[in-house]
Enzyme design. Structure first.
Site, PDB file in Angstrom:
ATOM      1  N   ASP B  75      -3.336  15.349  -5.378  1.00 11.99           N
ATOM      2  CA  ASP B  75      -3.291  15.096  -4.521  1.00 11.99           C
ATOM      3  C   ASP B  75      -2.692  13.243  -4.380  1.00 11.99           C
ATOM      4  OD1 ASP B  75      -5.698  14.267  -5.494  1.00 11.99           O
ATOM      5  OD2 ASP B  75      -6.695  13.751  -3.988  1.00 11.99           O
ATOM      6  N   ASP B  99      -1.492   8.052 -11.069  1.00  5.99           N
ATOM      7  CA  ASP B  99      -2.374   8.571 -11.256  1.00  5.99           C
ATOM      8  C   ASP B  99      -2.080   9.252 -10.155  1.00  5.99           C
ATOM      9  OD1 ASP B  99      -5.216   9.323 -10.603  1.00  5.99           O
ATOM     10  OD2 ASP B  99      -5.251   7.695  -9.087  1.00  5.99           O
ATOM     11  N   GLU B 129      -8.331  15.108  -4.666  1.00  2.00           N
ATOM     12  CA  GLU B 129      -9.485  14.366  -6.078  1.00  2.00           C
ATOM     13  C   GLU B 129     -10.352  13.293  -5.663  1.00  2.00           C
ATOM     14  OE1 GLU B 129     -10.814  11.890  -9.790  1.00  2.00           O
ATOM     15  OE2 GLU B 129      -9.228  11.854  -7.971  1.00  2.00           O
ATOM     16  N   GLU B 130      -8.846  12.337  -4.701  1.00  5.88           N
ATOM     17  CA  GLU B 130      -9.537  11.302  -4.441  1.00  5.88           C
ATOM     18  C   GLU B 130      -9.842  10.461  -2.864  1.00  5.88           C
ATOM     19  OE1 GLU B 130      -8.486   8.794  -6.438  1.00  5.88           O
ATOM     20  OE2 GLU B 130      -6.179   9.091  -7.210  1.00  5.88           O
ATOM     21  N   GLU B 158      -5.644  12.871 -16.176  1.00  7.02           N
ATOM     22  CA  GLU B 158      -5.542  11.855 -15.757  1.00  7.02           C
ATOM     23  C   GLU B 158      -5.302  10.430 -16.575  1.00  7.02           C
ATOM     24  OE1 GLU B 158      -6.931  10.475 -12.984  1.00  7.02           O
ATOM     25  OE2 GLU B 158      -8.448  12.172 -11.730  1.00  7.02           O
TER      26      GLU B 158
END
Lengths: 357, 357
Positions: B75, B99, B129-130, B158
Site C-alpha cells: 500500500d 515508500d 502498513e500506512e 523500507e
C-alpha cells in the site's frame, strides 16, 4: 393574539418580568417581544415612540433641564431547559430572569406609570446584545440615529444584584504566536518545536501581576489570561506553529491604545495580533442625575468588572451606571433566576429617584 | 485485463518498480495489486503461494539450514498529484516510488529470478502498513498464521537510501493534562487557569535532555516532543482543562514498560494517559544471514530512528534489518521519488547475498 403585557401586568414589575420571560426572544428572534413592547408604548399618551429594526425607543418631552436614559436589551442567550418562567418561593427561574428581563421590566413599568418624571426620560429597549456587536441594537441606533440617545446620564439595567456598578473595564483579545520548523518526530533535532516555545508565553502569563486601580472610589481589578491554546500538525510531526489566545481585562483609566501597548510589551519577542478591543468606561458619577440616583439607592457604587454597553454610552459622551436586580454570576446559566424581593426593591428605588421633584 | 507484471518487466527491478507504482494501491485499496502479484507468484514453479486478505506470501522449500524473509508492503499513502510514475533523468517520481514499491520490486524480482537461493526464502507482500495497526497485513498474519513468518532473519525493504538501518526505536504517545477551575475572564481570580498550569509541562519538555544510546555499534537518538496542545472553553472563560500530547521516541535498549515509567517520571504531578505504545527492536546483527548480508552490502549499519515493522519481526523472535533504495525523508511527500541507480545497486547487493553458495 392578545398582547400579554396587559395594564394589570404592567402595573407590577414582578408580573411584568414573568410575562417578558415568557415571550421567547433569543438573539435574532426579538420581533414578537419588540412588537408587544412597541404596542404598549404607542398606547401611552405622555410618550413619543420610535422603532428601528427590533429596537424600540420612547421618550417624554416635558422640557426638563436634564434627560436620562433607562436602557435594557430585549434578547436572551439560547434557552437551556429554562423556559418558560417558574416561581419557587422568592425565586423566579428562567432564561432572561436575571439577564435582563427584570431590568427591562423596571423600564417598561416606569414608562407607563410615571406621567411626570423629574427628568425627561428616554426608555430604550434594544435587540441583540448577547451576540456580535454588528447586530447590537444600541450600536445600530448610535450609528443611524445618535440623537435618540442624547442624554445627561444613562442607567443600564443589566444584572448587578441590586448594587450600583460604575463604569466598566475594557477588554482586549489577542493571539500570541510562536513559530518553529516542522520535522518528523523520530528525528526531532531537525526541527524547532513551536509548542515548546510557547512555554515562555505561559510563563509570562503565570508570573503576571494584575493591577488593582481605584477611580472615583471604585476599585477595578484587571486580569490577563490565556483563554485558548492550539498547536500541532500530526502525532508524528514536530509542530511549527502554536497560538495562545489571551484576554486582557483592563481598568477604565487605560485607553484601548494603552492596553494594546501594554500587551505588546508583555509579549515582546512574540507575534502579537489584536483580534478584539473594546474601551472601558470611567465611573461617571459626576452628573447631577447620577448623584441623585446614588442618593436614592443609598449604598456606595463599586467598579463594574465585566464589559457592558455602558461603554457605548461613555463613547457617546453620556456617563452611565449599571443597576439591576439579577445576580450577574447566574446570567447564561441553566438555573438562571432572580430574587423577587430584589425586583420590588429596585423598582421602588427607581420610582423614588424619578418621582422626587 | 492482462497482468502488467510481464516477464520482461519482472526481469528488470527498475521497470518493475514503475509498473508497481502505476497500479494504484492506497491503503484499503490493495486488491488489484495483490491479485497481480499473486498471479505472478502462482506461476513460479519453485514457490508455494498463499494469500490472506490482500496479503500474499510465497516461499521456497529447498531444505536449507536457514530461512530469511524479504518483506514489503503493497500500500501507499494517498496520491497527491503524483500518479502515475514519471521519469526525469535518473529519478523516478510518483507515489510509492520510495515508500516502498522499489523495495517490493526487489523481492518480486528475486522471487521469480532466483530458483536456487542460498537460504530458503519467504517473500512477503502485505497490505495496509500506512494506516492503523488493526489493518496491517503483517500484524494480521502474525495473529492468524504466525508460521508463515517463521525465519532466522528478516529484511524489511523500507526506504533507507541504500544503507542498512538496524533495529528501530520505540514510540510512545501520551496526553499530559492539567486541570483548573472555570471562571468568567472578567473575574479571573475566581478561577484557576489550566493553560497557565501547562506552562510547567512545556518547561520540562524544553529542558529535557534526550539520550543518545549506542547498541552493537548503532547509535539511537531519542526525542521527547509535544506534538499537539489544546485548551480553552470560550473567549471570555478562564479554562479548566489543557492537554498536551507528547511523543517519546525511545532507543531499543528500553522496554515499553521502562519508556512509560520514564514519561510518567518526567511529568510527575500531572495527569498522564498513555495513548499509544510500540516496542523498539534491537539491531539484530548476530544471525548468520544478517552477518552475510552486511558483508554483501559492505558498509556499516546505523540505527533506525523511525518506528518500522522490524519491531513486529523482533516481537516474533526474528532479528530484522531495514534496507531499501528510497530516501525516507521523501516518503509521503508530493515529490516522492527514487534514484534509479540506487534501485539497480540494491538489487545487485541482494542478488549477490542470496546467490553466493
Amino acid at each position: 393574539m392578545k398582547n400579554p403585557l396587559t395594564p394589570e401586568v404592567l402595573a407590577d414589575p414582578v408580573a411584568l418580568t414573568r410575562a417578558l420571560v415568557d415571550i421567547e426572544s433569543v438573539s435574532r428572534n426579538e420581533k414578537a417581544i419588540a412588537d408587544w413592547v412597541e404596542d404598549v408604548l404607542r398606547g401611552v399618551p405622555h410618550l413619543t415612540t420610535y422603532r428601528y429594526s427590533n429596537t424600540v425607543m420612547a421618550r417624554t418631552s416635558l422640557g426638563r433641564d436634564q434627560r436620562v436614559v433607562l436602557a435594557g436589551h430585549l434578547d436572551t442567550v439560547p434557552i437551556n431547559n429554562n423556559f418558560p418562567a417558574t416561581v419557587r418561593g422568592d425565586l423566579m427561574y428562567g432564561c432572561g430572569t436575571s439577564d435582563m428581563k427584570s431590568g427591562v421590566a423596571y423600564a417598561l413599568h416606569l414608562a407607563v406609570a410615571l406621567t411626570e418624571p423629574r427628568y425627561d426620560v428616554t426608555y430604550f429597549f434594544y435587540e441583540a446584545e448577547e451576540i456580535e456587536s454588528a447586530y447590537n441594537g444600541l450600536f445600530l441606533v448610535s450609528e443611524a440615529h445618535p440623537e435618540w440617545l442624547t442624554a445627561d446620564f444613562a442607567l443600564l439595567l443589566e444584572p448587578t444584584h441590586g448594587i450600583v456598578e460604575a463604569g466598566c473595564q475594557g477588554t482586549l483579545r489577542a493571539t500570541v504566536g510562536t513559530s518553529g520548523v516542522r520535522a518528523h518526530s523520530a528525528r526531532s533535532w531537525h526541527g524547532v518545536n513551536a509548542i515548546h516555545a510557547a512555554g515562555e508565553v505561559l510563563r509570562r502569563l503565570e508570573a503576571y501581576e494584575a493591577r488593582r486601580v481605584t477611580v472615583d472610589g471604585c476599585e477595578y481589578r484587571e486580569g490577563l489570561n490565556a483563554v485558548r491554546i492550539n498547536g500541532g500538525v500530526a502525532g508524528n510531526v514536530v509542530p511549527d506553529r502554536c497560538t495562545v489566545e489571551v484576554n486582557y481585562r483592563f481598568a477604565p483609566d487605560r485607553s484601548p491604545e494603552q492596553a494594546e501597548a501594554h500587551v505588546r510589551e508583555v509579549f515582546a519577542d512574540f507575534e502579537v495580533a489584536i483580534t478584539d478591543l473594546a474601551s472601558g468606561a470611567l465611573p461617571g458619577l459626576e452628573a447631577a442625575p447620577a448623584q441623585e440616583f446614588l442618593a436614592a439607592v443609598g449604598t456606595a457604587p463599586v467598579g463594574k468588572l465585566g464589559w457592558t454597553d455602558v461603554a457605548r454610552f461613555a463613547a457617546l459622551g453620556t456617563p452611565a451606571l449599571n443597576f439591576g436586580p439579577g445576580d450577574p454570576n447566574l446570567a447564561h446559566h441553566p438555573d438562571e433566576h432572580v430574587e423577587i424581593g430584589k425586583i420590588r426593591d429596585g423598582a421602588a428605588v427607581l420610582r423614588r429617584w424619578l418621582s422626587v421633584a
